[in-house]
Design an enzyme around this catalytic site. Structure first.
Site, PDB file in Angstrom:
ATOM      1  CE  LYS C  79     -16.483 -34.068 -20.685  1.00  0.00           C
ATOM      2  NZ  LYS C  79     -17.351 -32.982 -21.215  1.00  0.00           N
ATOM      3  CB  SER C 154     -18.856 -31.561 -18.005  1.00  0.00           C
ATOM      4  OG  SER C 154     -18.822 -31.686 -19.419  1.00  0.00           O
ATOM      5  CB  SER C 178     -19.101 -29.175 -21.227  1.00  0.00           C
ATOM      6  OG  SER C 178     -20.073 -29.286 -20.228  1.00  0.00           O
TER       7      SER C 178
END
Lengths: 483, 98, 492
Positions: C79, C154, C178
């Protein structure tokens, strides 16, 4: 009307750790700009702080030195505001749970009187980087076109000490700061050099009619770069406030900067900005629980602190303020002095030697007294020899020089070289007889009533005996012979 | 739901974010709504409750006072939006608070 | 697509360690898959072809030298809020669009040291604020199960990458859901360990007291494998927990005998509509069928989750994001003076959601409101902890939906509050710091669509109950095999 000043001091002291407060960058003054930084102190995305244990202990020790309470629980908070030299745009500080609370700073003034000032708190935080204001020609922020930033200092552990408004004059303010300085130096927690910025202080100054218990409106004075400028700034500010108040005016609550060249303070904040620091507990750090046994151990390790030493030197040895201060201000010298006294050297004599001949030799040879070849026990021995009148002061001086050069025990030197003062009447009498025989004219003068030549004759006896004759005995014998 | 109690311009000033008039209106309204929802918390009785700053209770995490490695000076300066020699450069600083 | 990319991480590691295949071959297969599908999916913001090949070479050399690496040759999607030295690390924001991290996050370093291959930096909602990836300032990520839908957020880029076989493991971060929500949306296992289990050093902070790194994977076993590697005390993160990590990958179970599973009264699923309601009822029954005992538990504070979370997280973020000021790195928009430079830089560099949260957080911390909002929320947080403690006296795990709907279409949640509602089921666990995961539990047909979309079952355990949690999830997964029933078209 008579006014008195009411002064509180806030000072920031850079701690003398090896590494920074929340990262492993070196805590070192100067160096190439932006070369002592890492992701943490540069506040790169993702970096996290980890507290320096030694810095925490140093603040606790500083607190203990002044008898502060060390609460069982303490924590770090974030103080949020934007400033370019503050990398995270918040400062990790301590808001409502400082490492040390309360305490009293006892200090003395030049005339030897001792005073007290209560401490509010001592807490731990991190320093900012340094900005240099450029493009103005005069280096002043007000006219600069841009600023240059060096983050080497960012993250250096900073101890903030806040006093209660117990100080009443510029002289007391300086006395208070000197007490902080010598205590921190002795504890080894800071170098406390105002010129390098390792001590920075602000003063809150207000005035009130003598006898009043109320507080006047205070002004916060900043930008004082030496003890002398603290003194001058406070004096000037008190005078300014009296000049405002006496004719019926009112002092504004504001921040004022000290201008060293102009010798006055000036209002600093052009536009009044809201300050809302939005303190909250730093979620990146965990709380500190101070173990009581750690506090007890640190307290027990607390050495003789400057004020206690000062009072002991004054009371036990009768030293003057200047001598006592001089010793206290150099802890190693004071320890040397204490060892010497502990080994039997008389206090006043020891102080005279340490601050006199030894300090002179130290200066000449660039070797601190405590690192010299003269062990404190040897000095005590030397003092003993003088006090017992085994040697006279001239021989003592010669011996000290030889000891400095590695001569060792003065007693051994005296014995080996037969330097002991001769009090044997027979031996001294021989020298007296020689002198009387060698100076018939002076002897005649004496007999004619010019008794002031006695000094000359005693001197000749000393010379003849190469300093060893007991001068008092020589005088006595001469008087007998010529009388 | 009202937003009249938020001085959004003041908050934006504290947060150092320039807002357009449109944003002031939009964010003001949205934040007002959110705060209205947040006020439901006041229904919750927390009189006898202490605040939780961290969920896992730990204490005294500190490091030994030892020096480690720094970043290379050039690595640092290459990040700078504006540099001057070995320094980061910023426009003039007006406010004198520090 | 190369068959290699359909292998599990565990199988890849096994084969690479055995010398049956090289890390380089696996890496090439992953890079080929990325090149083939990512143009459509947009899972990655940065592809790391060169670094991946160099890393693979190193892993192969280590294997040749006789080392055994738990993640040998496993392609991972990182990420983009995790620093990886020498790579662009953007956090999905214009603020950091060109920023190259000079250091590596601890969790990433541990994965790479265990033999994993970083194949790309994955898209995300800007600064991890969002539940759809739509808040990324730098790219659009599509759900491999329906390109017209969001991948969740996210950690949406990591989720899409793993679902589309562009990586075997995705690294995600979870603040209020997330990891779990995108895992549910993309038919994956998404695991958020106990707060403090995995170091946050090098994870660009959103809300420090909530952020936690964890894996996204196509199986519980793979998630456990990655967790075992990344977990553990880190001297660079004061909040990382100093407590031994029991290996989870070797403790997986195939039944739930003796496990008491709590069903939260306040999390009733009727309100999610009949189709979703029956899906979760079936899931709970499956747990029972595997030997678990279902018990009703209460979380009286649950309805205050969003209010609590949307004060604490923004408050922390308002401070964490102050450092993006245009002075030392990242975007700068010039101004007459420093103040103007700050305000313009932050106006230009942050997207609307980030601004909203900074503003609300600034407000909640500001003088006069601190006690009413921030402290009140922290007290509510204490109540969440107490609620769960009480609940876990009666059960070992808690089961609930991971999200209240399947992946939604782009732009479907235009007002912030409806987007925040997506985290309704995940936030309470985050506030209490609990380990929680989402595991695939079937599909529903969204209104007006012919593509079945995956749903996730959330399981949560008491603090540090990772091993029990993963063991149970494995039992459920192996018995139900929901994830295998649909293929992600976007991956093909």
């Amino acid at each position: 009307m008579q006014y008195e000043a009411v002064i509180g001091i806030e000072c920031h002291v850079e701690l003398k750790t090896k590494s920074k407060m929340f990262c492993a960058c070196p805590n070192r003054f100067g160096g190439e700009p932006n070369a002592q930084v890492c992701p943490v102190c540069l506040a790169l995305p993702g970096a996290l702080p980890v507290a320096n244990e030694e810095a925490i202990l140093q603040v606790i020790r500083a607190g203990l030195a002044f008898g502060a309470e060390i609460p069982a629980f303490s924590k770090f908070d974030r103080k949020n505001y934007f400033y370019p030299d503050m990398p995270k745009d918040y400062q990790i500080s301590q808001y409502d749970m400082p490492l040390a609370q309360g305490g009293i700073v006892r200090y003395w003034l030049e005339d030897g009187t001792t005073k007290e000032c209560r401490l509010t708190r001592i807490h731990l935080e991190e320093d900012t980087g340094k900005s240099t204001h450029a493009g103005s020609g005069d280096g002043r922020i007000a006219h600069s076109r841009y600023s240059l930033l060096d983050f080497n200092r960012a993250g250096v552990p900073l101890m903030e000490c806040v006093s209660e408004p117990d100080i009443r004059s510029a002289e007391e303010a300086v006395g208070f700061l000197e007490a902080l300085k010598r205590t921190f130096v002795q504890l080894g927690v800071s170098d406390v050099k105002m010129e390098e910025g390792s001590l920075r202080c602000d003063a809150n100054v207000s005035i009130r009619p003598v006898g009043s218990k109320d507080f006047g409106t205070k002004a916060e004075i900043k930008n004082m770069n030496s003890f002398r400028s603290v003194y001058r700034a406070i004096e000037s500010e008190i005078a300014r406030q009296i000049a405002v108040v006496a004719p019926g005016g009112r002092v504004m609550q504001e921040t004022r900067g000290w201008d060293e060249l102009a010798g006055t303070t000036h209002s600093m904040r052009s536009k009044e900005e809201a300050h809302d620091y939005r303190y909250f507990p730093d979620p990146d750090l965990v709380p500190i629980e101070v173990d009581r046994t750690v506090v007890a151990r640190l307290r027990s390790l607390m050495a003789d602190l400057p004020i206690a030493r000062f009072e002991r030197y004054r009371e036990s040895y009768g030293l003057g303020v200047a001598q006592a201060t001089q010793l206290v201000d150099t802890p190693q010298l004071a320890e040397y002095f204490d060892s010497c006294v502990g080994a039997g050297g008389g206090g006043q004599q020891a102080a005279n030697f340490v601050l006199g001949d030894l300090s002179r030799l130290a200066n000449e040879t660039q070797t601190p007294v405590w690192e010299s070849s003269v062990a404190p026990q040897d000095l005590a021995e030397l003092i003993g020899l003088v006090e017992s009148k085994t040697i006279n002061s001239k021989i003592a001086k010669d011996l000290l020089l030889r000891m400095w050069n590695g001569g060792g025990s003065p007693k051994a030197l005296v014995e080996h070289e037969g330097l002991a003062q001769t009090s044997d009447p027979g031996a001294v009498e021989r020298f007296v007889d020689e002198v009387v025989a060698a100076h018939p004219k002076v002897v005649a003068d004496y007999k004619a009533g010019k008794t002031n030549v006695m000094g000359f004759l005693v001197g000749q006896v000393m010379k003849q005996s190469r300093g060893k004759a007991n001068p008092a005995l020589a005088g006595e014998l001469l008087a007998q012979k010529l009388g | 739901m009202s937003s009249d109690n938020i001085d959004i311009r003041y908050v934006a000033k504290l947060a150092r974010i320039e807002l357009t008039d449109d944003e002031v209106e939009r964010f003001g309204r949205q934040l007002g709504d959110l705060l209205e929802h947040a006020k439901t918390l006041h229904e919750l009785d927390t009189a006898a409750v202490s605040a939780t700053a961290q969920v896992v209770e730990s204490r005294n995490v500190a490091r030994a006072d030892a020096v480690g490695r720094c970043l290379e000076h050039e690595t640092v300066m290459q990040m700078a939006p504006q540099r001057q020699g070995a320094f980061f450069r910023v426009p003039r600083i007006i406010s004198e608070d520090s | 697509m190369s068959e290699t990319m359909e292998l599990s991480a565990a199988e890849i590691a096994r084969r690479v360690n055995a010398g049956d295949i090289s890390a380089r071959e696996v890496t090439d297969a992953a890079l080929a898959q990325i090149d083939a599908v990512d143009g459509r999916l947009g899972a990655y913001l940065t592809r790391l072809h060169d670094l991946a090949r160099v890393s693979a070479g190193r892993v192969d050399a280590r294997i040749k030298a006789g080392e055994h690496l738990p993640l040998a040759g496993v392609p991972v999607a990182v990420k983009d809020n995790m620093c990886l030295a020498g790579t662009r690390t953007t956090c999905g924001s214009k603020m950091l669009e060109g920023w190259v991290a000079p250091y590596t996050a601890t969790a990433v370093a541990r994965l790479l040291d265990a033999g994993a291959i970083p194949v790309g930096k994955a898209n995300m909602d800007e600064f991890a604020m969002g539940s759809s990836c739509e808040n990324s300032a730098l790219g659009k990520t599509r759900n491999p199960y329906d390109l017209g839908r969001v991948p969740g957020g996210s950690s949406g880029g990591s989720a899409a990458a793993v679902a589309a076989y562009e990586a075997a493991i995705g690294m995600g971060s979870d603040t209020g859901g997330s990891i779990r929500e995108p895992a549910a949306f993309c038919n994956l296992v998404g695991f958020k360990p106990t707060y403090g289990r995995v170091s946050r050093y090098g994870l660009i902070a959103f809300a420090s007291s909530l952020d936690q790194i964890g894996p996204l994977a196509r199986s519980v076993e793979d998630a456990a494998l990655a967790y075992d590697v990344m977990a553990g005390k880190d001297p660079m993160d004061s909040t990382s927990v100093d407590r031994p990590v029991e290996p989870a990958a070797t403790a997986l179970r195939s039944d739930l005998r003796g496990v008491r599973v709590g069903i939260v009264k306040e999390f009733g699923t009727q309100r999610l509509g009949p189709e979703i309601d029956s899906l979760y009822r079936r899931a709970y029954l499956d747990l029972e069928r595997l030997g678990a005992t279902l018990v009703d538990v209460e979380l009286p504070t649950a309805e205050y989750g969003l209010a609590t979370y949307y004060l604490i997280a923004p408050a922390e973020c308002s401070s964490n994001l102050a450092r993006f000021d245009g002075v030392r790195y990242g975007l700068r928009v010039d101004g007459e003076d420093v103040g103007q430079m700050y305000e313009r830089t932050r106006a230009e560099g942050f997207g609307p959601e980030v601004k909203r949260r900074i503003l609300i957080g600034t407000y909640a911390l500001s003088s006069g409101y601190y006690d009413a909002y921030y402290v009140k929320a922290q007290k509510a947080r204490t109540k969440f902890g107490a609620d769960f403690k009480r609940a876990f006296e009666r059960c070992d795990l808690i089961a609930s939906p991971a999200a209240s709907s399947p992946a939604f279409a782009f732009h479907a949640k235009s007002d912030p509050y409806s987007m925040y509602m997506m985290d309704y089921y995940t936030i309470p666990m985050s506030l209490a710091g609990l380990p929680a995961l989402s595991v695939p539990c079937g599909y529903v047909l969204p209104e007006g669509s012919s593509r079945p979309m995956p749903m996730g079952l959330q399981l949560a355990a008491p603090l540090f109950g990772e091993v029990q949690l993963l063991a149970a999830a494995n039992a459920y997964e192996c018995a139900t095999q929901h994830a295998r029933q649909q293929r992600p078209e976007g991956a093909l």
